[in-house]
Write a protein that holds these residues in place. Structure first.
Motif, PDB file in Angstrom:
ATOM      1  N   VAL A   1       4.167  -8.392  -3.463  1.00 35.43           N
ATOM      2  CA  VAL A   1       5.066  -9.331  -3.091  1.00 35.43           C
ATOM      3  C   VAL A   1       4.523 -10.800  -3.802  1.00 35.43           C
ATOM      4  N   GLN A   2       4.920 -11.243  -4.797  1.00 34.58           N
ATOM      5  CA  GLN A   2       4.856 -12.492  -5.460  1.00 34.58           C
ATOM      6  C   GLN A   2       5.640 -13.492  -4.910  1.00 34.58           C
ATOM      7  N   GLY A   3       5.031 -14.650  -4.868  1.00 36.45           N
ATOM      8  CA  GLY A   3       5.754 -15.701  -4.077  1.00 36.45           C
ATOM      9  C   GLY A   3       6.052 -17.025  -5.291  1.00 36.45           C
ATOM     10  N   PRO A   4       6.197 -18.188  -5.103  1.00 37.44           N
ATOM     11  CA  PRO A   4       5.590 -19.358  -4.649  1.00 37.44           C
ATOM     12  C   PRO A   4       6.276 -19.926  -3.470  1.00 37.44           C
ATOM     13  N   ASP A   5       5.427 -19.330  -2.469  1.00 38.69           N
ATOM     14  CA  ASP A   5       6.044 -19.768  -1.124  1.00 38.69           C
ATOM     15  C   ASP A   5       4.623 -20.030  -0.237  1.00 38.69           C
ATOM     16  N   ASP A   6       4.647 -20.368   1.187  1.00 38.38           N
ATOM     17  CA  ASP A   6       3.420 -20.692   1.930  1.00 38.38           C
ATOM     18  C   ASP A   6       2.446 -19.396   2.084  1.00 38.38           C
ATOM     19  N   TYR A   7       3.044 -18.268   1.867  1.00 34.84           N
ATOM     20  CA  TYR A   7       2.103 -17.116   2.296  1.00 34.84           C
ATOM     21  C   TYR A   7       1.900 -16.424   1.043  1.00 34.84           C
ATOM     22  N   HIS A   8       2.680 -16.447  -0.049  1.00 41.15           N
ATOM     23  CA  HIS A   8       2.342 -15.652  -1.184  1.00 41.15           C
ATOM     24  C   HIS A   8       1.645 -16.198  -2.537  1.00 41.15           C
ATOM     25  N   PHE A   9       1.125 -15.457  -3.388  1.00 43.48           N
ATOM     26  CA  PHE A   9       0.451 -15.962  -4.616  1.00 43.48           C
ATOM     27  C   PHE A   9       1.197 -14.960  -5.727  1.00 43.48           C
ATOM     28  N   PHE A  10       1.019 -15.458  -6.873  1.00 40.31           N
ATOM     29  CA  PHE A  10       1.039 -14.849  -8.176  1.00 40.31           C
ATOM     30  C   PHE A  10      -0.072 -14.055  -8.774  1.00 40.31           C
ATOM     31  N   TRP A  11      -1.234 -15.104  -8.542  1.00 42.36           N
ATOM     32  CA  TRP A  11      -2.591 -14.515  -9.256  1.00 42.36           C
ATOM     33  C   TRP A  11      -3.820 -15.314  -8.709  1.00 42.36           C
ATOM     34  N   PRO A  12      -3.956 -14.925  -7.293  1.00 43.39           N
ATOM     35  CA  PRO A  12      -5.278 -15.536  -6.639  1.00 43.39           C
ATOM     36  C   PRO A  12      -6.549 -15.267  -7.251  1.00 43.39           C
ATOM     37  N   THR A  13      -7.179 -16.257  -7.745  1.00 44.25           N
ATOM     38  CA  THR A  13      -8.482 -15.828  -8.629  1.00 44.25           C
ATOM     39  C   THR A  13      -9.956 -16.050  -7.973  1.00 44.25           C
ATOM     40  N   ASP A  14      -9.609 -17.219  -6.677  1.00 45.63           N
ATOM     41  CA  ASP A  14     -10.853 -17.466  -6.011  1.00 45.63           C
ATOM     42  C   ASP A  14     -10.692 -17.954  -4.673  1.00 45.63           C
ATOM     43  N   VAL A  15     -11.772 -18.112  -4.002  1.00 43.29           N
ATOM     44  CA  VAL A  15     -11.291 -18.636  -2.564  1.00 43.29           C
ATOM     45  C   VAL A  15     -12.702 -19.095  -1.947  1.00 43.29           C
ATOM     46  N   ALA A  16     -12.713 -20.070  -1.480  1.00 46.44           N
ATOM     47  CA  ALA A  16     -13.502 -21.197  -0.733  1.00 46.44           C
ATOM     48  C   ALA A  16     -13.218 -21.452   0.553  1.00 46.44           C
ATOM     49  N   VAL A  17     -14.222 -21.591   1.527  1.00 53.26           N
ATOM     50  CA  VAL A  17     -14.147 -21.922   2.756  1.00 53.26           C
ATOM     51  C   VAL A  17     -14.906 -23.258   3.102  1.00 53.26           C
ATOM     52  N   ASP A  18     -14.192 -24.188   3.641  1.00 53.43           N
ATOM     53  CA  ASP A  18     -15.101 -25.316   3.951  1.00 53.43           C
ATOM     54  C   ASP A  18     -15.697 -25.377   5.589  1.00 53.43           C
ATOM     55  N   SER A  19     -16.482 -26.424   5.708  1.00 57.99           N
ATOM     56  CA  SER A  19     -17.206 -26.464   7.094  1.00 57.99           C
ATOM     57  C   SER A  19     -16.243 -26.311   8.389  1.00 57.99           C
ATOM     58  N   THR A  20     -14.867 -26.749   8.084  1.00 55.89           N
ATOM     59  CA  THR A  20     -14.038 -26.633   9.283  1.00 55.89           C
ATOM     60  C   THR A  20     -13.328 -25.385   9.641  1.00 55.89           C
ATOM     61  N   GLY A  21     -13.510 -24.459   8.550  1.00 57.27           N
ATOM     62  CA  GLY A  21     -12.824 -23.188   8.579  1.00 57.27           C
ATOM     63  C   GLY A  21     -11.593 -23.046   7.559  1.00 57.27           C
ATOM     64  N   ARG A  22     -11.312 -24.084   6.708  1.00 53.27           N
ATOM     65  CA  ARG A  22     -10.098 -24.279   6.051  1.00 53.27           C
ATOM     66  C   ARG A  22     -10.383 -23.222   4.794  1.00 53.27           C
ATOM     67  N   VAL A  23      -9.372 -22.340   4.434  1.00 50.18           N
ATOM     68  CA  VAL A  23      -9.786 -21.543   3.255  1.00 50.18           C
ATOM     69  C   VAL A  23      -8.546 -22.218   2.114  1.00 50.18           C
ATOM     70  N   PHE A  24      -9.518 -21.980   0.942  1.00 46.97           N
ATOM     71  CA  PHE A  24      -8.695 -22.863  -0.090  1.00 46.97           C
ATOM     72  C   PHE A  24      -8.733 -21.681  -1.103  1.00 46.97           C
ATOM     73  N   VAL A  25      -7.351 -21.224  -1.622  1.00 47.15           N
ATOM     74  CA  VAL A  25      -7.260 -20.097  -2.803  1.00 47.15           C
ATOM     75  C   VAL A  25      -6.519 -20.597  -3.905  1.00 47.15           C
ATOM     76  N   ALA A  26      -7.120 -20.429  -5.030  1.00 47.45           N
ATOM     77  CA  ALA A  26      -6.657 -20.983  -6.456  1.00 47.45           C
ATOM     78  C   ALA A  26      -5.729 -19.753  -6.696  1.00 47.45           C
ATOM     79  N   ASP A  27      -4.650 -20.223  -7.186  1.00 44.88           N
ATOM     80  CA  ASP A  27      -3.669 -19.270  -7.846  1.00 44.88           C
ATOM     81  C   ASP A  27      -3.569 -19.851  -9.154  1.00 44.88           C
ATOM     82  N   GLU A  28      -4.028 -18.946 -10.125  1.00 37.23           N
ATOM     83  CA  GLU A  28      -4.077 -19.186 -11.667  1.00 37.23           C
ATOM     84  C   GLU A  28      -2.776 -19.487 -12.200  1.00 37.23           C
ATOM     85  N   ALA A  29      -1.931 -18.519 -11.754  1.00 40.69           N
ATOM     86  CA  ALA A  29      -0.534 -18.297 -12.377  1.00 40.69           C
ATOM     87  C   ALA A  29       0.616 -19.615 -11.796  1.00 40.69           C
ATOM     88  N   PHE A  30       0.285 -20.018 -10.762  1.00 45.07           N
ATOM     89  CA  PHE A  30       1.194 -20.831 -10.073  1.00 45.07           C
ATOM     90  C   PHE A  30       0.794 -22.243 -10.271  1.00 45.07           C
TER      91      PHE A  30
END
Length: 168
Positions: free
Chosen positions: A82-111
């Motif tokens: 399931v590809q999105g561009p919406d709040d829950y879906h991705f097209f090509w998630p390439t990396d993930v990082a988490v900050d000290s507060t627990g927020r999760v950042f997901v790079a979506d190269e295609a979007f």
């Protein structure tokens, strides 16, 4: 003394440990078996370890997995097929990082954006503008490939096609 490495073309994440020399074993995935269930990977690009939780950007399955240190994983956000561009879906998630507060950042190269989630997987926001024509400013991101959190808590984003590093 542990290092987690995505082994993209072998469909696994390796966990390497250093005693006298480095030794590696499969942490997650099945070597040489592409799959989309919660025991397999499809071309995983990025991995992040924060507070004994391992996040895997399972790129061609359009999801991020959340794993414990035993390699037991669940879908954190996104879903295979399931590809999105919406709040829950991705097209090509390439990396993930988490900050000290627990927020999760997901790079979506295609979007051309970075999606932000709280530690429970609820959508928080976005960096970049989905599929907007590229102009080199801090609003638009041209194919974000990598994300990381800097020592001062800022978000670092590397662009694949824009050939630059952006700090938020």
């Amino acid at each position: 003394d542990r290092l987690y490495v995505t082994d993209e073309y072998n469909f696994r994440v390796q966990r390497c440990t250093k005693t006298i020399a480095w030794t590696c074993e499969t942490f997650f995935g099945v070597t040489d078996e592409y799959g989309s269930d919660t025991t397999h990977l499809g071309y995983a690009y990025g991995v992040e370890v924060r507070n004994d939780v391992v996040y895997i950007a399972d790129t061609s399955n359009y999801r991020v997995l959340k794993c414990d240190l035993n390699g037991e994983c669940v879908n954190f956000v996104g879903e295979p097929g399931v590809q999105g561009p919406d709040d829950y879906h991705f097209f090509w998630p390439t990396d993930v990082a988490v900050d000290s507060t627990g927020r999760v950042f997901v790079a979506d190269e295609a979007f051309h954006h970075v999606q932000i989630y709280n530690s429970a997987g609820s959508y928080v926001g976005l960096r970049g503008i989905t599929n907007l024509p590229y102009i080199p400013d801090t609003i638009r991101i041209n194919s974000p490939r990598g994300v990381a959190i800097s020592n001062d808590g800022g978000l670092l984003v590397t662009e694949n096609l824009g050939r630059r590093l952006i700090k938020y």
